[in-house]
Every structure is written in C-alpha cells, then in structure tokens.
Design a protein around this motif. Sequence first.
Motif, short mmCIF file in Angstrom:
data_model
loop_
_atom_site.label_atom_id
_atom_site.label_comp_id
_atom_site.label_asym_id
_atom_site.label_seq_id
_atom_site.Cartn_x
_atom_site.Cartn_y
_atom_site.Cartn_z
N SER A 47 0.84 -1.22 0.00
CA SER A 47 0.00 0.00 0.00
C SER A 47 0.86 1.26 0.00
CB SER A 47 -0.94 -0.01 1.22
OG SER A 47 -0.22 0.15 2.43
N TYR A 48 2.01 1.23 0.71
CA TYR A 48 2.91 2.40 0.69
C TYR A 48 3.60 2.53 -0.67
CZ TYR A 48 2.45 3.52 5.63
OH TYR A 48 1.95 3.93 6.84
N LYS A 87 3.85 5.66 -5.81
CA LYS A 87 3.77 5.70 -7.27
C LYS A 87 2.59 6.52 -7.76
CE LYS A 87 3.68 2.79 -11.40
NZ LYS A 87 3.81 1.43 -11.95
N TYR A 88 1.42 6.37 -7.16
CA TYR A 88 0.20 6.98 -7.69
C TYR A 88 -0.26 8.23 -6.95
CZ TYR A 88 -0.52 2.72 -10.45
OH TYR A 88 -0.39 1.69 -11.35
N GLY A 89 0.34 8.54 -5.79
CA GLY A 89 -0.16 9.69 -5.04
C GLY A 89 -1.44 9.33 -4.30
N ASP A 90 -2.21 10.36 -3.91
CA ASP A 90 -3.42 10.15 -3.11
C ASP A 90 -4.46 9.32 -3.87
OD1 ASP A 90 -2.37 11.50 -1.02
OD2 ASP A 90 -3.41 13.39 -1.41
N TYR A 91 -5.16 8.50 -3.10
CA TYR A 91 -6.21 7.64 -3.68
C TYR A 91 -7.41 8.49 -4.12
CZ TYR A 91 -10.05 4.26 -3.83
OH TYR A 91 -11.13 3.50 -4.22
N ASP A 92 -7.87 8.25 -5.35
CA ASP A 92 -9.05 8.92 -5.89
C ASP A 92 -9.95 7.84 -6.50
OD1 ASP A 92 -10.98 10.37 -7.19
OD2 ASP A 92 -9.60 11.73 -8.21
N ALA A 132 -7.58 -0.72 0.46
CA ALA A 132 -8.17 -0.25 1.73
C ALA A 132 -7.13 0.49 2.55
CB ALA A 132 -8.73 -1.43 2.51
N TRP A 133 -5.88 -0.03 2.60
CA TRP A 133 -4.81 0.67 3.33
C TRP A 133 -4.27 1.84 2.53
CZ3 TRP A 133 -2.14 -4.17 5.78
CH2 TRP A 133 -2.50 -4.25 7.12
N TYR A 134 -4.21 1.69 1.23
CA TYR A 134 -3.73 2.79 0.37
C TYR A 134 -4.57 4.04 0.58
CZ TYR A 134 -3.38 5.29 -4.15
OH TYR A 134 -3.26 6.24 -5.12
N ALA A 135 -5.88 3.87 0.72
CA ALA A 135 -6.78 5.02 0.91
C ALA A 135 -6.48 5.77 2.21
CB ALA A 135 -8.24 4.56 0.88
N GLU A 136 -5.90 5.07 3.21
CA GLU A 136 -5.61 5.71 4.51
C GLU A 136 -4.33 6.55 4.46
OE1 GLU A 136 -5.54 2.97 7.71
OE2 GLU A 136 -7.54 2.15 7.31
N HIS A 137 -3.52 6.42 3.41
CA HIS A 137 -2.26 7.15 3.33
C HIS A 137 -2.41 8.52 2.67
CE1 HIS A 137 -0.86 3.39 4.65
NE2 HIS A 137 -0.60 2.82 3.48
N ARG A 138 -3.63 8.99 2.51
CA ARG A 138 -3.88 10.29 1.84
C ARG A 138 -3.05 11.40 2.48
NH1 ARG A 138 -7.34 12.94 -1.33
NH2 ARG A 138 -8.45 11.02 -1.85
N GLY A 139 -2.48 12.23 1.62
CA GLY A 139 -1.71 13.38 2.10
C GLY A 139 -0.21 13.13 2.19
N ARG A 140 0.22 11.86 2.04
CA ARG A 140 1.66 11.57 2.12
C ARG A 140 2.31 11.78 0.75
NH1 ARG A 140 3.15 9.17 6.84
NH2 ARG A 140 1.54 8.10 8.04
N ALA A 141 3.41 12.52 0.75
CA ALA A 141 4.17 12.72 -0.49
C ALA A 141 4.96 11.45 -0.79
CB ALA A 141 5.12 13.91 -0.33
N ARG A 142 5.59 11.41 -1.99
CA ARG A 142 6.32 10.20 -2.38
C ARG A 142 7.43 9.87 -1.39
NH1 ARG A 142 10.64 9.66 -7.21
NH2 ARG A 142 11.91 10.39 -5.48
N ASP A 143 8.24 10.88 -1.01
CA ASP A 143 9.35 10.61 -0.10
C ASP A 143 8.87 10.13 1.26
OD1 ASP A 143 8.30 13.22 0.13
OD2 ASP A 143 9.99 13.82 1.38
#
Length: 544
Positions: free
Chosen positions: A106-107, A112-117, A153-164
């Motif tokens: 998920s990280y 790679k894709y940025g915030d989940y949309d 499901a976990w990817y959606a929780e990482h909203r707001g995190r930049a690539r680094d």
Amino acid sequence: QVKWKGKDLFDLVCRTLGLRETWFFGLQYTIKDTVAWLKMDKKVLDHDVPTEEPKTFHFLAKFYPENAEEELVQEITQHLFFLQVKKQILDEKIFCPPEASVLLASYAVQAKYGDYDPNVHKRGFLAQEELLPKRVINLYQMTPEMWEERITAWYAEHRGRARDEAEMEYLKIAQDLEMYGVNYFAIRNKKGTELLLGVDALGLHIYDPDNRLTPKISFPWNEIRNISYSDKEFTIKPLDKKIDVFKFNSSKLRVNKLILQLCIGNHDLFMRRRKADSLEVQQMKAQAREEKARKQMERQCLAREKQMREEAERTRDELERRLMQLKEEATMANEALMRSEETADLLAEKAQITEEEAKLLAQKAAEAEQEMQRIKATAIRTEEEKRLMEQKVLEAEMLALKMAEESERRAKEADQLKQDLQEARESERRAKQKLLEITSKSSYTQSMNSSTTALPTDLPSYNLISDSLSFDFKDTDMKRLSMEIEKEKVEYMERSKHLQEQLNELKTEIEALKLKERETALDILHNENSSRGNSKHNTIKKVS
C-alpha cells in the motif's frame, strides 16, 4: 576510460544521480558465481571482471543504516534504498510475512500513484503491478481482486503523504524484518558443521542453514576486538578475552575477502553513528530540513489552492442546481398559466351558453303566460268546457310555475359561472405575477452563476518552477520545526500501535484462506517467533 580507477567510475555515477551519501553504496559485479565489489583505489580493468563486452556493474547499497529515518538524509538516498529493498522483498531475498507485505504494497502504491481517488483508481488499476511476493500469493486461496481490495483499503488511509514520506514509511517497516540488510555466507566450524554467517549493521550473526531468521549466536560490533582471516580460515576475537575465539572456514578465499570488506565497512559506520556528525553531514541535514520545510509549505499552499478551487466548484454547482430549479419552477408556472387561460375561456363559453338558455326559457315562460291569458279570455260557457278549461288553466299555471323556477335556476347558474370566470381571471393574473417574479430571479441567478463560474480562473495559482521563491529560516522557525518533529514522533507512536492492530486484524481475516501445506520453512519459523513474542532486535540481544 581505460586508466580509470574504481573511484573515478563510482564518483561519476554519484554525480550523475546527485548523490552525496556515497558511503552506503558501491559498484557490484559477479565473477565465477561469487559477488564482488569494485575497489575504489584499484583500476577498473585490473579487477577480475568478466571479459565479455560491455562490462556490467550494478550500483547497489553495500551497507544498510540501523535507523533509516535518522541516517538517510537525501531524498535520492531514500529513494534508492526503497527501490532496492522493495526488489529484495519481491524477489524473496528478504522474508516478509503476508500482512506486512500488504501494508508495504500500500505504501509502494502511494509512492507511485499519489493520493487515492476512487474516480481515477478504479477496480483493476493494480492488475499489472507486482506488489506482493509470489510466496504470499500462493499461500492463500485469494484472487488478485481480493488482494487488490485489501491493498487499496490501506492505500486510501495514506492520503496526504508525499512520495518521499511514503517511501520512508516503507523503509521504517522493512528495517524491522529479520533478513533486512543481512549478507549471508555459507561457512563450516572447526567440527565441520555447516552454518551461515550473517553480516549486517548491528554485527556478526551465526545461523543454522535452515533458519535465516533467528541467529544462534551474535557478536555486536562493539564487542568484537579483532577480525582476521588466513587463507580460508576466518577468526573473530571477542572484546572479552574470557570468551573463546570463534573460527570458521569459508569455501573460497575470495569469500573471506568479501566478508572482511563488509565487516570493516559496517564497523566503521557503526562507530560513526555513535559520534557527532561531521560538518558535511550536519550541512546535509540542515539542507534537508530546509528542503523538507520548503516542500511542506509548497504542499500546504497547493492544498489551500485545491481547497479553494473545490469550494468554488461546489458553489458553482450549487448555483447551477438552483438555476435549474428556478427554470423548472418557471416552466411549471408557465404551464399553470396556460391551463388557467384555457379554463377561463371554457368558463366564459359555458357562461354565454347558460345565459342564452336562460333567455330562451324566459321567452318560453312569457309565451306560456300569454297562452294562459288567451285561454282564460276564450273560456267556453259550458260547465264541461269550463271544467276542462280550468284543468287546462291549472296545467298551464303549473307549467308556467315550473318554467319560472327553471328560469330562476338558470339565472343563478349564470351568476355562478360569471363568478367562476372572475376567479379564473384573478388566478390568471396571480400566475402571471409569479412568472414575472421567477423570471427576474432567474436573470439574477444567471448573472451570479457567470461570475462564480469564472472564479477558479481568478484564484491564486502557484508556479512550481518559479525562481523567485525564497525562505528566511530564523531561530523561531527552527524551534517551531523542532516542536513539529516532536509532535510527529508522538503521533508516530500512536500510529504504530494502530498499525499493529490493523496488521493483526488483517492476519486474522486472511488466516482462514491460508493453505497450510504451502507454508515454507521460513513461514513456520516466523509464526513460531511471533507466537513467542520474539522480534529482530530482542532476539539479537538474547543471543549476543
């Protein structure tokens, strides 16, 4: 160039990448099924490199940090470690339990894709991505869609995190895996027993060949006095002279040379971490803090702009919706007006007909009255004729009475129709008034909508390649940044607890789908360690 030394080639690669933390990396090549590293002070062509052209070297991390977040300063360094560790996990060179594999995937998707949309990242968007080790996929009766659902499901929780940030979270989780950063070598002790030697950032570890997760013995770098080799024999002398010297044999002299290289490099970095940072590292960390603060401000600025655009779009959509509603109301009012006009015309026509009928009845009543008078005047003398005439008179009177009543009823009906016509015309007048009001509102809303629709173009936009952006970092800024870092640490501890709960929840959820017969020896060993509460670090402490 022919005369280049290893350092010349290595420095060229580092300059090309913009890499300053060069002490973690090296150029690797393979000779006779054995891995070797390019020596900095030796000519490139003087190494035992394969004779075929072109000569291939792999730029890889040779030494790993103890704590990635504290030691890896540059973003390019973090990115290179992320790529290498991710490949090692997918290639199963680092054992990773299934639930942790899903979290790491998920990280990797966030990086790679940025915030989940949900409008962009629809079902199946990860179908072509390699995110999980094949061992994990084969271990469960789960379809690719089921794995994607859990990763998303976990990817959606990482909203707001930049690539680094996403890549650093990946490394922070991966560095706690037992096989992370360990170089394994096949050895034999003095009795001829086959063992594995593991070299990593913490020290030297001795493993059973069938168990690369849990070391039998560990020698931390600060407890080792001397390391040496003679031909194929390798000697480790502990700092405590009461502890026996540990000797083992490797398969080749070249392997002993590689082991010694890794021991020297890891020991140097181990001691370096426990000293004050050099001026170069301090400068790099200061630049990294400034860069991080600058990027944070950029992200905040972009987030504000995005929020303002979204609010403007919502306002525009609301006004468009209101305009459509007013148009519908105007259409309905117009239809009601047309129906009122049609009703008024019908009532007027009916009133005219009723009025004409009333006149006709009145005329018939007058004729009946005249007939009655004529009959009275011409009454016959005889009693029989008189009786008949009286009877006819009575009938004529009754008919006249009925005619009078019918005439009166028709007159009342005509009055009622006139009143209905009056009301219909009044209703028509009110409908016209309402239509006029709605038309005026619509024109006002259209003007508002046109001004609001143009709003996004007037919003402040941020040019990412502007050269005029500058920052003046004062002491107060650094204090505020330090407070924010402390706050982030507290939040990280809370997230770690929540993360462990999520991992346990996912493990329980997919446990029912596991195929026990497909478990590898490392899966079984990892489950045993987990059930005993053993982790990478407390195991090393126990066996040191």
